[in-house]
Design a protein around this motif. Structure first.
Motif, PDB file in Angstrom:
ATOM      1  N   GLU A 350       0.829  -1.201   0.000  1.00 31.89           N
ATOM      2  CA  GLU A 350       0.000   0.000   0.000  1.00 31.89           C
ATOM      3  C   GLU A 350       0.865   1.253   0.000  1.00 31.89           C
ATOM      4  OE1 GLU A 350      -2.478  -0.542   3.402  1.00 31.89           O
ATOM      5  OE2 GLU A 350      -3.966  -1.741   2.320  1.00 31.89           O
ATOM      6  N   LYS A 354       0.792   4.122  -2.809  1.00 35.32           N
ATOM      7  CA  LYS A 354       0.571   5.514  -2.419  1.00 35.32           C
ATOM      8  C   LYS A 354       1.660   6.407  -3.024  1.00 35.32           C
ATOM      9  CE  LYS A 354      -0.003   8.506   1.627  1.00 35.32           C
ATOM     10  NZ  LYS A 354       0.003   8.576   3.111  1.00 35.32           N
ATOM     11  N   GLU A 358       0.998   9.367  -5.745  1.00 39.27           N
ATOM     12  CA  GLU A 358       1.446  10.729  -5.459  1.00 39.27           C
ATOM     13  C   GLU A 358       2.395  11.234  -6.549  1.00 39.27           C
ATOM     14  OE1 GLU A 358       3.976  13.077  -1.961  1.00 39.27           O
ATOM     15  OE2 GLU A 358       3.214  11.044  -1.609  1.00 39.27           O
TER      16      GLU A 358
END
Length: 437
Positions: A350, A354, A358
């Protein structure tokens, strides 16, 4: 645990059921997340943890909405009696009528009687109000036996007010909203002596909500041995089961093995009346009692004895038995697992996703378009920096992993643009520094 959460997840996703979990958390380690904590948060449910520091404990004396006064007095009486039980979980007979009268008087002093309209909207009495009434009863007692009964009840209730050890129970807190698809109540930090009282109080509220709405509801009772071995809770559970099953509501009892119910005949009788049972891996020494309790044949007993954790089990539905294996799809597994190694791996994955998400947003901002790949976008950023179309400061906003890649690409690009003479001088300086060290 995995099978139980998977079944509940399916009930939520497929049939739209509302799930309410009550978890005494008897086996939970201090400072570790509860069994349902992560699942509840990921599914945007409501997780309520009760403890001696809780500001949200419900008032054990409060009446429930849209109820009949006489029924509420009997319900509250059955809950409050838990305070006054002896070692055998019985309230002495002389105390019972005195307690019932004191409870009704506590409400009368607040203006709540059977003639009061919508009495549940009025200010409700607390345990301190009941203690006050009991002390008044003591002062007017006419016999020694009555006086002794009042004194015994007062002694039991006094720790619940003022600075007493159980004073956190003297609350006027409101009910917790259970209008969520998943609501979890856990009692890890609640003293063991008070768990039966608060859990009975919570279950009576949930029972009322379930009977009112008629929505598909499943009440999950974790650590079921806690419920089944306690005389009051098992009796309350049996009564609740016969009423709420007519209101589109089911109950799940979850526990590790029958060894936790040793010597509790009432519990084994109740288990024999369940609509269905899942039996998974069982220790060899518990095979005989499990085989007898669920009427398993020799082949079925071998299945649950030899299966590995998470492997085959037996589903008992009415008089039919089925061998089964729980197969959880990867996405669901990520939501319901509590395996520490898998959680660490999922957390890492995860984190990577992420960072990638981003970085894609930053590339879109800095390039003005979304590149086909992150790698290609990083090369484009380097080109823009080298051509002075954007400043090198933009890379400070990128995750460290991608910031390092951009920096290395810029350095490599700068080296490639040097003349042979410059590269030679640079190499000599590097050798000189190395020899000095």
């Amino acid at each position: 645990s995995l099978a139980a959460k998977y079944e509940l997840f399916q009930q939520m996703m497929v049939s739209g059921a509302r799930i309410i979990v009550i978890d005494p958390a008897a086996a939970r380690l201090k400072d570790t997340p509860g069994e349902y904590y992560r699942m509840c948060k990921l599914l945007k449910g409501k997780y309520v943890s009760f403890s001696t520091d809780s500001k949200n404990l419900p008032n054990v004396m409060a009446t429930l909405p849209r109820t009949v006064f006489e029924e509420e007095m009997r319900r509250i009486d059955s809950i409050i009696r838990i305070f006054f039980e002896d070692e055998e979980r019985h309230v002495p007979e002389p105390q019972k009528p005195l307690l019932s009268t004191a409870i009704v008087e506590s409400f009368r002093r607040k203006g709540i009687t059977k003639h009061a309209k919508e009495f549940w909207k009025r200010k409700q009495p607390k345990l301190e109000d009941l203690l006050f009434v009991l002390k008044r009863g003591l002062s007017s007692a006419k016999t020694e036996a009555t006086r002794m009964s009042y004194e015994a009840m007062i002694k039991r209730l006094e720790p619940c007010v003022g600075d007493g050890l159980r004073s956190y129970l003297n609350t006027s807190g409101d009910e917790e909203d259970v209008n969520n698809q998943l609501t979890v109540f856990e009692f890890k930090d609640t003293p063991d002596d008070d768990k039966p009282l608060l859990i009975t109080r919570m279950l009576s509220y949930i029972k009322k909500i379930a009977m009112e709405t008629l929505d598909r509801t499943i009440i999950v009772l974790e650590e079921a041995q806690f419920w089944l071995r306690d005389p009051n809770l098992s009796k309350y559970l049996a009564e609740a089961e016969t009423t709420i099953r007519k209101t589109n509501t089911g109950i799940r009892l979850i526990f590790q093995d029958l060894g936790q119910l040793e010597g509790c005949k009432e519990a084994l009788t109740l288990l024999g009346n369940l609509a269905f049972v899942y039996v998974f891996r069982t220790a060899a020494n518990l095979i005989p009692v499990t085989k007898q309790a669920f009427k398993l044949n020799d082949a079925e007993a071998r299945v649950i004895e030899l299966s590995r954790a998470g492997d085959y089990g037996i589903l008992i539905w009415e008089n039919k038995h089925y061998k089964l294996k729980i197969v959880v799809d990867p996405d669901t597994y990520k939501v319901i697992t509590t395996n520490p190694d898998d959680l660490k791996r999922i957390e890492t994955e995860e984190g990577v996703r992420k960072e990638e998400s981003e970085t894609k947003q930053l590339l879109l901002r800095d390039l003005g378009y979304e590149p086909a790949t992150i790698e290609g976008g990083l090369l484009d950023i380097v080109s823009k920096i080298r051509s002075n179309k954007i400043t090198q400061r933009v890379i400070n906003h990128y995750p460290n992993k991608y910031k390092s890649i951009i920096t290395n690409l810029l350095r490599k690009n700068a080296e490639e643009k040097k003349s042979p003479q410059q590269r030679e001088r640079h190499a000599r300086r590097a050798d000189s520094r190395s020899s000095r060290y």
